[in-house]
Scaffold this motif. Structure first.
Motif, PDB file in Angstrom:
ATOM      1  N   PHE A   1       0.828  -1.208   0.000  1.00 29.33           N
ATOM      2  CA  PHE A   1       0.000   0.000   0.000  1.00 29.33           C
ATOM      3  C   PHE A   1       0.860   1.256   0.000  1.00 29.33           C
ATOM      4  CE2 PHE A   1      -3.768  -2.445   1.743  1.00 29.33           C
ATOM      5  CZ  PHE A   1      -4.566  -2.203   0.647  1.00 29.33           C
ATOM      6  N   ILE A   2       1.917   1.253   0.818  1.00 31.28           N
ATOM      7  CA  ILE A   2       2.788   2.427   0.905  1.00 31.28           C
ATOM      8  C   ILE A   2       3.496   2.659  -0.431  1.00 31.28           C
ATOM      9  CG2 ILE A   2       4.840   3.404   2.013  1.00 31.28           C
ATOM     10  CD1 ILE A   2       2.420   3.412   3.830  1.00 31.28           C
ATOM     11  N   VAL A   3       4.003   1.590  -1.028  1.00 31.86           N
ATOM     12  CA  VAL A   3       4.731   1.712  -2.298  1.00 31.86           C
ATOM     13  C   VAL A   3       3.799   2.205  -3.400  1.00 31.86           C
ATOM     14  CG1 VAL A   3       5.923   0.427  -4.118  1.00 31.86           C
ATOM     15  CG2 VAL A   3       6.477  -0.003  -1.719  1.00 31.86           C
ATOM     16  N   GLU A   4       2.551   1.695  -3.408  1.00 31.36           N
ATOM     17  CA  GLU A   4       1.596   2.099  -4.433  1.00 31.36           C
ATOM     18  C   GLU A   4       0.991   3.460  -4.146  1.00 31.36           C
ATOM     19  OE1 GLU A   4      -1.117  -1.133  -4.413  1.00 31.36           O
ATOM     20  OE2 GLU A   4       0.287  -2.510  -5.366  1.00 31.36           O
ATOM     21  N   ASP A   5       1.251   4.005  -2.946  1.00 31.66           N
ATOM     22  CA  ASP A   5       0.865   5.369  -2.595  1.00 31.66           C
ATOM     23  C   ASP A   5      -0.641   5.554  -2.439  1.00 31.66           C
ATOM     24  OD1 ASP A   5       1.632   7.911  -1.868  1.00 31.66           O
ATOM     25  OD2 ASP A   5       1.407   8.724  -3.874  1.00 31.66           O
ATOM     26  N   LEU A   6      -1.386   4.439  -2.341  1.00 32.72           N
ATOM     27  CA  LEU A   6      -2.844   4.512  -2.205  1.00 32.72           C
ATOM     28  C   LEU A   6      -3.460   5.424  -3.275  1.00 32.72           C
ATOM     29  CD1 LEU A   6      -3.159   4.836   1.681  1.00 32.72           C
ATOM     30  CD2 LEU A   6      -3.363   2.780   0.304  1.00 32.72           C
ATOM     31  N   ASN A   7      -2.747   5.560  -4.394  1.00 31.59           N
ATOM     32  CA  ASN A   7      -3.163   6.513  -5.415  1.00 31.59           C
ATOM     33  C   ASN A   7      -3.857   5.800  -6.576  1.00 31.59           C
ATOM     34  OD1 ASN A   7      -3.300   9.072  -6.612  1.00 31.59           O
ATOM     35  ND2 ASN A   7      -1.502   8.645  -7.871  1.00 31.59           N
ATOM     36  N   TYR A   8      -4.719   4.839  -6.228  1.00 34.65           N
ATOM     37  CA  TYR A   8      -5.327   4.075  -7.302  1.00 34.65           C
ATOM     38  C   TYR A   8      -6.523   4.811  -7.903  1.00 34.65           C
ATOM     39  CZ  TYR A   8      -8.781   2.457  -3.828  1.00 34.65           C
ATOM     40  OH  TYR A   8      -9.755   2.392  -2.868  1.00 34.65           O
ATOM     41  N   ALA A   9      -6.793   4.469  -9.145  1.00 34.87           N
ATOM     42  CA  ALA A   9      -7.917   5.049  -9.879  1.00 34.87           C
ATOM     43  C   ALA A   9      -8.707   3.904 -10.492  1.00 34.87           C
ATOM     44  CB  ALA A   9      -7.402   6.005 -10.955  1.00 34.87           C
ATOM     45  N   LYS A  10      -9.719   4.242 -11.308  1.00 34.43           N
ATOM     46  CA  LYS A  10     -10.547   3.227 -11.951  1.00 34.43           C
ATOM     47  C   LYS A  10     -10.480   3.380 -13.464  1.00 34.43           C
ATOM     48  CE  LYS A  10     -12.370   1.234  -8.263  1.00 34.43           C
ATOM     49  NZ  LYS A  10     -12.270  -0.222  -7.981  1.00 34.43           N
ATOM     50  N   ALA A  11     -10.279   2.267 -14.149  1.00 32.51           N
ATOM     51  CA  ALA A  11     -10.251   2.265 -15.615  1.00 32.51           C
ATOM     52  C   ALA A  11     -11.549   1.665 -16.130  1.00 32.51           C
ATOM     53  CB  ALA A  11      -9.055   1.471 -16.124  1.00 32.51           C
ATOM     54  N   PHE A  12     -12.193   2.373 -17.051  1.00 31.44           N
ATOM     55  CA  PHE A  12     -13.434   1.910 -17.672  1.00 31.44           C
ATOM     56  C   PHE A  12     -13.158   1.461 -19.104  1.00 31.44           C
ATOM     57  CE2 PHE A  12     -15.343   3.890 -14.122  1.00 31.44           C
ATOM     58  CZ  PHE A  12     -16.697   3.585 -14.081  1.00 31.44           C
ATOM     59  N   PHE A  13     -13.622   0.267 -19.441  1.00 31.58           N
ATOM     60  CA  PHE A  13     -13.652  -0.187 -20.832  1.00 31.58           C
ATOM     61  C   PHE A  13     -15.124  -0.238 -21.223  1.00 31.58           C
ATOM     62  CE2 PHE A  13      -9.634  -1.753 -19.260  1.00 31.58           C
ATOM     63  CZ  PHE A  13      -8.768  -1.577 -20.326  1.00 31.58           C
ATOM     64  N   ILE A  14     -15.507   0.546 -22.206  1.00 28.36           N
ATOM     65  CA  ILE A  14     -16.918   0.699 -22.553  1.00 28.36           C
ATOM     66  C   ILE A  14     -17.140   0.269 -24.007  1.00 28.36           C
ATOM     67  CG2 ILE A  14     -18.855   2.304 -22.698  1.00 28.36           C
ATOM     68  CD1 ILE A  14     -17.164   4.144 -20.783  1.00 28.36           C
ATOM     69  N   ILE A  15     -18.039  -0.698 -24.195  1.00 31.16           N
ATOM     70  CA  ILE A  15     -18.425  -1.139 -25.543  1.00 31.16           C
ATOM     71  C   ILE A  15     -19.883  -0.759 -25.738  1.00 31.16           C
ATOM     72  CG2 ILE A  15     -18.639  -3.096 -27.114  1.00 31.16           C
ATOM     73  CD1 ILE A  15     -16.519  -4.529 -25.444  1.00 31.16           C
ATOM     74  N   SER A  16     -20.149   0.078 -26.729  1.00 27.88           N
ATOM     75  CA  SER A  16     -21.497   0.607 -26.925  1.00 27.88           C
ATOM     76  C   SER A  16     -21.757   0.850 -28.404  1.00 27.88           C
ATOM     77  CB  SER A  16     -21.655   1.921 -26.145  1.00 27.88           C
ATOM     78  OG  SER A  16     -22.830   2.604 -26.508  1.00 27.88           O
ATOM     79  N   ASP A  17     -23.049   0.932 -28.749  1.00 31.59           N
ATOM     80  CA  ASP A  17     -23.434   1.310 -30.106  1.00 31.59           C
ATOM     81  C   ASP A  17     -23.367   2.820 -30.301  1.00 31.59           C
ATOM     82  OD1 ASP A  17     -23.962  -1.316 -30.889  1.00 31.59           O
ATOM     83  OD2 ASP A  17     -25.996  -1.252 -30.061  1.00 31.59           O
ATOM     84  N   HIS A  18     -23.091   3.558 -29.225  1.00 31.88           N
ATOM     85  CA  HIS A  18     -23.014   5.027 -29.299  1.00 31.88           C
ATOM     86  C   HIS A  18     -21.686   5.531 -28.709  1.00 31.88           C
ATOM     87  CE1 HIS A  18     -27.319   4.856 -30.162  1.00 31.88           C
ATOM     88  NE2 HIS A  18     -27.428   4.034 -29.131  1.00 31.88           N
ATOM     89  N   PRO A  19     -20.550   5.056 -29.240  1.00 37.57           N
ATOM     90  CA  PRO A  19     -19.257   5.413 -28.650  1.00 37.57           C
ATOM     91  C   PRO A  19     -18.934   6.902 -28.753  1.00 37.57           C
ATOM     92  CG  PRO A  19     -18.926   4.294 -30.745  1.00 37.57           C
ATOM     93  CD  PRO A  19     -20.369   4.176 -30.415  1.00 37.57           C
ATOM     94  N   GLN A  20     -19.288   7.528 -29.875  1.00 39.51           N
ATOM     95  CA  GLN A  20     -18.958   8.935 -30.054  1.00 39.51           C
ATOM     96  C   GLN A  20     -19.725   9.812 -29.061  1.00 39.51           C
ATOM     97  OE1 GLN A  20     -16.530   9.986 -32.024  1.00 39.51           O
ATOM     98  NE2 GLN A  20     -16.171   7.843 -32.593  1.00 39.51           N
ATOM     99  N   GLU A  21     -20.986   9.498 -28.862  1.00 36.17           N
ATOM    100  CA  GLU A  21     -21.813  10.279 -27.943  1.00 36.17           C
ATOM    101  C   GLU A  21     -21.315  10.134 -26.499  1.00 36.17           C
ATOM    102  OE1 GLU A  21     -26.540  10.779 -26.706  1.00 36.17           O
ATOM    103  OE2 GLU A  21     -25.950   9.460 -28.367  1.00 36.17           O
ATOM    104  N   ILE A  22     -20.989   8.905 -26.118  1.00 35.04           N
ATOM    105  CA  ILE A  22     -20.479   8.667 -24.759  1.00 35.04           C
ATOM    106  C   ILE A  22     -19.134   9.346 -24.575  1.00 35.04           C
ATOM    107  CG2 ILE A  22     -19.629   6.899 -23.175  1.00 35.04           C
ATOM    108  CD1 ILE A  22     -21.735   5.006 -24.317  1.00 35.04           C
ATOM    109  N   GLY A  23     -18.269   9.241 -25.582  1.00 34.38           N
ATOM    110  CA  GLY A  23     -16.945   9.857 -25.503  1.00 34.38           C
ATOM    111  C   GLY A  23     -17.018  11.362 -25.328  1.00 34.38           C
ATOM    112  N   ARG A  24     -17.884  12.009 -26.110  1.00 34.90           N
ATOM    113  CA  ARG A  24     -18.029  13.468 -25.996  1.00 34.90           C
ATOM    114  C   ARG A  24     -18.565  13.870 -24.625  1.00 34.90           C
ATOM    115  NH1 ARG A  24     -19.796  13.001 -31.411  1.00 34.90           N
ATOM    116  NH2 ARG A  24     -21.975  12.930 -30.692  1.00 34.90           N
ATOM    117  N   GLU A  25     -19.507  13.080 -24.107  1.00 35.50           N
ATOM    118  CA  GLU A  25     -20.087  13.386 -22.793  1.00 35.50           C
ATOM    119  C   GLU A  25     -19.026  13.282 -21.693  1.00 35.50           C
ATOM    120  OE1 GLU A  25     -23.278  14.625 -20.420  1.00 35.50           O
ATOM    121  OE2 GLU A  25     -23.044  14.525 -22.598  1.00 35.50           O
ATOM    122  N   ILE A  26     -18.149  12.286 -21.793  1.00 39.36           N
ATOM    123  CA  ILE A  26     -17.065  12.129 -20.809  1.00 39.36           C
ATOM    124  C   ILE A  26     -16.115  13.324 -20.882  1.00 39.36           C
ATOM    125  CG2 ILE A  26     -15.040  10.760 -20.182  1.00 39.36           C
ATOM    126  CD1 ILE A  26     -16.570   8.271 -21.156  1.00 39.36           C
TER     127      ILE A  26
END
Length: 263
Positions: free
Chosen positions: A172-197
């Motif tokens: 935990f100390i070495v990793e600095d508790l600095n974790y985040a979350k990665a999203f993999f998104i498969i959709s029929d509306h990728p452009q719309e979702i991407g712009r919204e993000i």
């Protein structure tokens, strides 16, 4: 590390692996102080490490080894003031303190010698076995020795608890508790979702070209990394645009770069 050893682990013969754990066992058998044993064992290990592994185990390893023994010696003088004799509390708090100490040392690119150095040396001669497995084997032998010396299985079991906590806290100390979350998104509306993000969360989005094995159709997979506080917002955002979107969320232990921590 010295605090954990002197006030929690050594008084109860809890040896969570490593040279310091071996030093606790040696002190129980012979009465030789653990700071002396730590130096006596690490000095030849350090010399062998320089010959076998080169100068990367140089100054920081020497400093870490000497500093640990010095702090143990200083704290031994006040040892009788605060000593915890409850085995569970001693293994828990001793393991936490040791883990914090080792984690800080590793994060600074140093080492206190011990089984990590011994494992690296042995790996040179036994390349088929990884350093991690060699370290674990050495640590388990030391944990077992603590139980043999005390003639109590409980001592080895509590030493194992301390070893487990030590490793987890150090990670935990070495990793600095600095974790985040990665999203993999498969959709029929990728452009719309991407712009919204991009517009709402202010996070970058990467488009990965992919192909469905079953359908044979080319698809776009969106990759986006967000802070933990933005996880719920992104889930609702994707669901609001495409209720049938396939979303995979995974933990990323460290993110370096624009929008996150600088290298």
């Amino acid at each position: 590390m010295a605090l954990g050893l002197v006030f929690f682990l050594e008084p109860n013969t809890i040896a969570p692996g490593g040279v310091t754990g071996l030093a606790i066992v040696v002190e129980k058998i012979s009465g030789i102080p653990m700071d002396v044993t730590n130096l006596v064992i690490n000095i030849p290990l350090f010399a062998l490490g320089l010959v076998t592994l080169g100068k990367r185990f140089g100054l920081k390893t020497a400093y870490g080894t000497v500093a640990l023994s010095a702090f143990i010696r200083v704290l031994i003088m006040g040892k009788n003031m605060i000593v915890v004799h409850d085995l569970l509390l001693a293994s828990l708090y001793g393991g936490v303190l040791m883990g914090i100490g080792i984690g800080l040392v590793f994060k600074a690119g140093g080492t206190t010698g011990g089984t990590d150095l011994a494992g690296a040396i042995l790996n040179k001669y036994i390349p088929n076995i990884s350093i991690a497995k060699l370290m674990m084997a050495i640590d388990l032998l030391i944990v077992a020795a603590a139980g043999i010396v005390e003639r109590k299985l409980e001592t080895s079991l509590y030493s194992t608890i301390a070893l487990y906590i030590l490793v987890k806290i150090a990670d935990f100390i070495v990793e600095d508790l600095n974790y985040a979350k990665a999203f993999f998104i498969i959709s029929d509306h990728p452009q719309e979702i991407g712009r919204e993000i991009l517009n709402t969360l202010g996070r970058g989005v990467t488009v990965l070209k992919a192909s469905g094995m079953y359908t044979g159709l080319d698809r776009e997979v969106l990759l986006c990394i967000v802070d933990r506080s933005q996880v719920s917002k992104l889930k609702h955002m994707v669901h609001g645009i495409d209720k049938n979107a396939f979303v995979m969320v995974t933990t990323v232990h460290e993110v370096l770069g624009e929008g996150f921590r600088k290298q």
